[in-house]
Scaffold this active site. Structure first.
Site, PDB file in Angstrom:
ATOM      1  N   GLY A   1       0.778  -1.229   0.000  1.00  0.00           N
ATOM      2  CA  GLY A   1       0.000   0.000   0.000  1.00  0.00           C
ATOM      3  C   GLY A   1       0.806   1.274   0.000  1.00  0.00           C
TER       4      GLY A   1
ATOM      5  N   TYR B   1       2.583  -2.474 -12.567  1.00  0.00           N
ATOM      6  CA  TYR B   1       1.198  -2.467 -13.045  1.00  0.00           C
ATOM      7  C   TYR B   1       1.074  -1.823 -14.416  1.00  0.00           C
ATOM      8  CZ  TYR B   1       0.231  -3.911  -8.286  1.00  0.00           C
ATOM      9  OH  TYR B   1       0.232  -4.595  -7.104  1.00  0.00           O
TER      10      TYR B   1
ATOM     11  N   CYS C   1      -9.681   0.696 -30.811  1.00  0.00           N
ATOM     12  CA  CYS C   1     -10.945   1.251 -31.304  1.00  0.00           C
ATOM     13  C   CYS C   1     -11.900   1.529 -30.152  1.00  0.00           C
ATOM     14  CB  CYS C   1     -11.586   0.283 -32.300  1.00  0.00           C
ATOM     15  SG  CYS C   1     -10.568  -0.031 -33.748  1.00  0.00           S
TER      16      CYS C   1
ATOM     17  N   GLU D   1       4.635  -6.135   2.175  1.00  0.00           N
ATOM     18  CA  GLU D   1       4.516  -6.717   0.840  1.00  0.00           C
ATOM     19  C   GLU D   1       4.372  -5.589  -0.172  1.00  0.00           C
ATOM     20  OE1 GLU D   1       0.998  -9.019   0.911  1.00  0.00           O
ATOM     21  OE2 GLU D   1       1.723 -10.479   2.383  1.00  0.00           O
ATOM     22  N   CYS D   2       5.447  -4.976  -0.537  1.00  0.00           N
ATOM     23  CA  CYS D   2       5.389  -3.861  -1.488  1.00  0.00           C
ATOM     24  C   CYS D   2       5.656  -4.366  -2.903  1.00  0.00           C
ATOM     25  CB  CYS D   2       6.400  -2.787  -1.122  1.00  0.00           C
ATOM     26  SG  CYS D   2       5.974  -1.879   0.391  1.00  0.00           S
ATOM     27  N   GLY D   3       4.947  -3.811  -3.846  1.00  0.00           N
ATOM     28  CA  GLY D   3       5.182  -4.106  -5.249  1.00  0.00           C
ATOM     29  C   GLY D   3       5.429  -2.831  -6.016  1.00  0.00           C
ATOM     30  N   ARG D   4       4.391  -1.988  -6.110  1.00  0.00           N
ATOM     31  CA  ARG D   4       4.477  -0.718  -6.828  1.00  0.00           C
ATOM     32  C   ARG D   4       5.647   0.137  -6.340  1.00  0.00           C
ATOM     33  NH1 ARG D   4      -0.016   1.615  -8.889  1.00  0.00           N
ATOM     34  NH2 ARG D   4      -1.267   0.360  -7.477  1.00  0.00           N
TER      35      ARG D   4
END
Length: 402
Positions: free
Chosen positions: A227, A372, A343, A265-268
Site C-alpha cells: 500500500g 502495473y 478502437c 509486501e510492497c510491489g508498486r
C-alpha cells in the site's frame, strides 16, 4: 538508463518504436536503500503482481526477504528463478490445485481469506503429509486512513469479516495440517502519506493485541501488506520512506517480543521507477478543438493510466528524421491528449498535457511504468503486436549493459 540512446537506436528500424525499458541497476539500488532503512524485526517481501518479469525477479531475489504471490502461475515464476526463496501465498480465490502446488513448492505461509479456504488448505496439507503455516487475512471494520484504493474498512471480496473471526480462529488452530502464525492486514493501496500509514499501523497493533486477549492466541507474524504509494509525476507528494521508517522503529518498540516479524509486501513502491513505456507518435490531429497524439501502443500495453484514472507523465524525445513525402503534423506550445491504437475512446494515456513541440514521428517516454503496466494490460485486444521488452543492466540477450 539512457532511454534516448535506446530510442535513437530503434528509430531506424522497420516498425514504429514501441517498448518497455527497465533499469535493473536503478531497481537494485532503490530496493537496497528501501530494505536497508527498515528497522529490526521488519522484513520486505516483493508483491510480484506489480511486475513478474523474470529479469526483475532475478534482480530482486537476493535483496528481499521473499515473494508474495497470488496464483499458482506466480509460484512457478518464483521457482523458475529461485528454488528456495520464501513465498507468501495470498489471493482471494485459491483453487485446490493451486493449494496443492503451493505445498509441493514449499510455500512458506498461506494467507487464508475465508473459513472455507481454511478447510481447503487443511485438506491439501493432509493429502500432502505436511503442516503449513497460515495467517488470517481480516477485512477490518475500520475506520482506516483514506487512500487511492481501499481494500478493507468497507465491503470488498478480500479477507475475513471481523464477525467471522471467532469461527476462523477456531478452524485455524484446530484443523489438521495447519499451524496458526498470525494475521494479514492489507487495508489500502497507493497511500502517499507516511503519517497516515503509521496511524494505520497503530490501529493494527491495538486491534491484534485485543484479538490475542479475546481469543487466547499467540501471534508470531503480523503481515501489514503493502500500500505504499507512488506519486506519478507529483514529486511533492512522494511517500517519505525514511521518515516512515523512523516512525516505524518507534512503533516496533511498542510491540510484544513474541511478535517476531513484521512483514511488508510492497510491489508498486519497489518497481514503479525502474520502468519506462516508450511509444512512437503515429499521427497528430485535432477534433472538436482538442489535439490528439496517437501512438503505436496504448492501454493494451500500458493500462495503468486507465486503471487509475490519471494522466500519466511523459517526456518527448524529438526525432528530426521525417522521410515521408506527406506533411508532418504537429502541435507547438499547446496541450495534447495522448491516445493509442485501440478502437475505443477509453484508450487514453494522458490528457491535456502541455507540450512545447510534438510531431508525428517523435517518441514519448512514459515514466514510472515499472509496476502495473504490462502485467495488468489486456495484451491481445485487437491483436496488435506486443511491445519489445528491454532489460538494461541485467544478463542475457535482452539485457544490454547499463
Amino acid at each position: 538508463m539512457d532511454v534516448r540512446a535506446l530510442v535513437y537506436e530503434r528509430i531506424s528500424g522497420p516498425e514504429p518504436v514501441c517498448l518497455f525499458a527497465y533499469d535493473l541497476v536503478g531497481l537494485r539500488r532503490h530496493v537496497e536503500r528501501t530494505v536497508a532503512a527498515l528497522p529490526a524485526r521488519c522484513s520486505m517481501y516483493y508483491a510480484m503482481k506489480a511486475n513478474s518479469a523474470g529479469p526483475v525477479l532475478e534482480c530482486l531475489a537476493p535483496l528481499v526477504a521473499g515473494f508474495e504471490v497470488a496464483s499458482g502461475g506466480e509460484i512457478e515464476k518464483v521457482r523458475a528463478v529461485s528454488a528456495d526463496a520464501p513465498i507468501l501465498f495470498g489471493g482471494p480465490a485459491k483453487t485446490p490445485s493451486e493449494l496443492a502446488l503451493a505445498l509441493k513448492s514449499g510455500v512458506t505461509r498461506i494467507h487464508a481469506e475465508s473459513v472455507l479456504e481454511l478447510y481447503r488448505i487443511s485438506a491439501a496439507a493432509v493429502d500432502g503429509g505436511v503442516v503449513v503455516e497460515v495467517a488470517l487475512r481480516v477485512n477490518l471494520a475500520g475506520p482506516l486512513p483514506e487512500a487511492t484504493l481501499a481494500m478493507a474498512g468497507r465491503p470488498t471480496q478480500f479477507g475475513i469479516s471481523e464477525d467471522d473471526l471467532p469461527t476462523a480462529i477456531e478452524a485455524a488452530t484446530t484443523l489438521p495440517g495447519l499451524r496458526f502464525a498470525g494475521f494479514h492486514l492489507h487495508s489500502l493501496s497507493n497511500n502517499l502519506s507516511a503519517t497516515t500509514h503509521l496511524a494505520m499501523l497503530e490501529v493494527y497493533r491495538d486491534t491484534v493485541l485485543a484479538w490475542e486477549r479475546r481469543f487466547g492466541v499467540r501471534v508470531e507474524v503480523l503481515d501489514v501488506g503493502g500500500g505504499i504509494g507512488v506519486d506519478y509525476g507529483r514529486p511533492e507528494s512522494r511517500f517519505d520512506w525514511e521518515g516512515f521508517c523512523a516512525g516505524l522503529a518507534r512503533w516496533v518498540a511498542t510491540l510484544p517480543s513474541h511478535w517476531r516479524e513484521i512483514q511488508f509486501e510492497c510491489g508498486r513502491y519497489l518497481t514503479a521507477w525502474c520502468g519506462r513505456y516508450v511509444a512512437e507518435v503515429l499521427d497528430v490531429k485535432t477534433n472538436h478543438g482538442v489535439s490528439y497524439a496517437l501512438v503505436r501502443g496504448g492501454t493494451h500495453h500500458f493500462r495503468l493510466p486507465s486503471s487509475w484514472a490519471h494522466s500519466h507523465p511523459f517526456t518527448v524525445v524529438p526525432v528530426e528524421r521525417w522521410e515521408s513525402a506527406a506533411p508532418r503534423p504537429g502541435i507547438r506550445d499547446g496541450v495534447v491528449t495522448v491516445t493509442g491504437e485501440l478502437c475505443t475512446p477509453k484508450d487514453v494515456l494522458a490528457r491535456d498535457a502541455p507540450v512545447p513541440l510534438l510531431r508525428a514521428g517523435d517518441v514519448l517516454v512514459f515514466e514510472q511504468a515499472g509496476a502495473y503496466g504490462w502485467d495488468i494490460s489486456h495484451h491481445d485486444f485487437l491483436s496488435h503486436p506486443h511491445p519489445e521488452q528491454v532489460f538494461m543492466g541485467g544478463r542475457g540477450p535482452d539485457s544490454p549493459g547499463s
